[in-house]
Design a protein around this motif. Structure first.
Motif, PDB file in Angstrom:
ATOM      1  N   ILE A  28       6.276 -11.036  -4.814  1.00 40.01           N
ATOM      2  CA  ILE A  28       7.326 -11.640  -3.989  1.00 40.01           C
ATOM      3  C   ILE A  28       6.777 -11.996  -2.611  1.00 40.01           C
ATOM      4  N   GLU A  29       6.007 -11.099  -2.024  1.00 39.03           N
ATOM      5  CA  GLU A  29       5.483 -11.365  -0.685  1.00 39.03           C
ATOM      6  C   GLU A  29       4.577 -12.592  -0.670  1.00 39.03           C
ATOM      7  N   ILE A  30       3.647 -12.669  -1.600  1.00 39.62           N
ATOM      8  CA  ILE A  30       2.688 -13.783  -1.605  1.00 39.62           C
ATOM      9  C   ILE A  30       3.384 -15.101  -1.938  1.00 39.62           C
ATOM     10  N   ALA A  31       4.267 -15.085  -2.930  1.00 36.12           N
ATOM     11  CA  ALA A  31       4.973 -16.323  -3.287  1.00 36.12           C
ATOM     12  C   ALA A  31       5.879 -16.784  -2.157  1.00 36.12           C
ATOM     13  N   THR A  32       6.545 -15.851  -1.495  1.00 34.03           N
ATOM     14  CA  THR A  32       7.430 -16.218  -0.385  1.00 34.03           C
ATOM     15  C   THR A  32       6.638 -16.768   0.796  1.00 34.03           C
ATOM     16  N   LEU A  33       5.494 -16.170   1.093  1.00 33.15           N
ATOM     17  CA  LEU A  33       4.666 -16.694   2.188  1.00 33.15           C
ATOM     18  C   LEU A  33       4.172 -18.097   1.879  1.00 33.15           C
ATOM     19  N   SER A  34       3.869 -18.360   0.613  1.00 33.03           N
ATOM     20  CA  SER A  34       3.455 -19.716   0.227  1.00 33.03           C
ATOM     21  C   SER A  34       4.603 -20.697   0.404  1.00 33.03           C
ATOM     22  N   ARG A  35       5.811 -20.287   0.007  1.00 32.64           N
ATOM     23  CA  ARG A  35       6.979 -21.158   0.187  1.00 32.64           C
ATOM     24  C   ARG A  35       7.276 -21.372   1.668  1.00 32.64           C
ATOM     25  N   LEU A  36       7.084 -20.321   2.462  1.00 34.21           N
ATOM     26  CA  LEU A  36       7.331 -20.436   3.902  1.00 34.21           C
ATOM     27  C   LEU A  36       6.325 -21.378   4.549  1.00 34.21           C
ATOM     28  N   THR A  37       5.088 -21.360   4.072  1.00 33.45           N
ATOM     29  CA  THR A  37       4.075 -22.283   4.590  1.00 33.45           C
ATOM     30  C   THR A  37       4.469 -23.724   4.312  1.00 33.45           C
ATOM     31  N   LEU A  38       4.966 -23.988   3.115  1.00 31.92           N
ATOM     32  CA  LEU A  38       5.437 -25.335   2.782  1.00 31.92           C
ATOM     33  C   LEU A  38       6.621 -25.735   3.657  1.00 31.92           C
ATOM     34  N   LEU A  39       7.483 -24.764   3.949  1.00 35.13           N
ATOM     35  CA  LEU A  39       8.668 -25.048   4.753  1.00 35.13           C
ATOM     36  C   LEU A  39       8.313 -25.321   6.210  1.00 35.13           C
ATOM     37  N   VAL A  40       7.458 -24.465   6.792  1.00 36.62           N
ATOM     38  CA  VAL A  40       7.159 -24.561   8.223  1.00 36.62           C
ATOM     39  C   VAL A  40       6.140 -25.656   8.511  1.00 36.62           C
ATOM     40  N   GLY A  41       5.148 -25.785   7.619  1.00 41.43           N
ATOM     41  CA  GLY A  41       4.122 -26.802   7.813  1.00 41.43           C
ATOM     42  C   GLY A  41       2.952 -26.339   8.655  1.00 41.43           C
ATOM     43  N   HIS A  42       2.975 -25.087   9.131  1.00 41.56           N
ATOM     44  CA  HIS A  42       1.891 -24.523   9.932  1.00 41.56           C
ATOM     45  C   HIS A  42       1.479 -23.197   9.284  1.00 41.56           C
ATOM     46  N   PRO A  43       0.356 -23.171   8.561  1.00 45.47           N
ATOM     47  CA  PRO A  43      -0.024 -21.963   7.803  1.00 45.47           C
ATOM     48  C   PRO A  43      -0.107 -20.702   8.652  1.00 45.47           C
TER      49      PRO A  43
END
Length: 201
Positions: A28-43
């Motif tokens: 959950i943590e890794i998948a959510t961080l990946s989704r958050l990166t797509l959302l924010v646009g700044h890794p």
């Protein structure tokens, strides 16, 4: 003997519980961080904000659980199992909440500032991570009452699963997608909660 076989089965189920928790948490943590990166646009922003939200909120969930346990001199095993299952239900609701918030952000937030999108992502992580902090503490408390000698093994299994999950999360995300990875993690939580039933008296 029958008691020895029952004890071995109980320890096997307890091991499966902590193994599943380690896998599910990191998936959950890794998948959510990946989704958050797509959302924010700044890794870097997404990773920093997302990790902080997971650590703080999961830690708060664990502290809340420890305080709940400390207020009770004796907690029946059945009560602990019911509490674990309620925590997993809260995780399911937290995932649904995250899906809804991220959907709104993906659909309408393209022009929003990165900070606002990151804040919305944190709002989607917070309740989920808080609930995720509960099952491990509850499981350890149960194990300390039923098989205290197995507690170090539970820590070891959970830690090993966390390492494995870092690789598994990437493979699942590539094969199934990030949303499916989150649902698989929820399935692991369900397996943990219902795969270690109360021992018959």
């Amino acid at each position: 003997s029958h008691d020895a076989r029952a004890g071995s089965l109980s320890r096997l189920r307890a091991g499966g519980y902590f193994l599943a928790l380690g896998l599910a948490f990191l998936l959950i943590e890794i998948a959510t961080l990946s989704r958050l990166t797509l959302l924010v646009g700044h890794p870097l922003l997404a990773a920093g904000v997302g990790l902080a939200a997971f650590l703080l909120c999961a830690g708060a969930g664990s502290v809340y659980t420890q305080r709940w346990l400390s207020r009770r001199a004796v907690v029946d095993e059945a009560v602990l199992v019911a509490r674990i299952r309620r925590a997993v239900g809260a995780i399911a609701l937290g995932l649904a909440w995250q899906f809804a918030l991220f959907f709104v952000a993906y659909s309408h937030g393209a022009a929003w500032p990165a900070g606002m999108r990151a804040a919305l992502g944190v709002a989607g992580i917070g309740p989920l991570a808080f609930a995720m902090g509960m099952p491990f503490a509850l499981g350890l408390s149960r194990l300390a009452r039923t098989a205290p000698a197995f507690v170090p093994w539970a820590w070891g299994l959970n830690g090993c699963a966390s390492v494995i999950a870092a690789i598994v999360a990437v493979l699942l995300a590539m094969a199934c997608g990030l949303r499916a990875t989150l649902l698989i993690a929820l399935g692991l939580y369900l397996f943990a909660a219902w795969g270690w039933p109360v021992r018959p008296r």
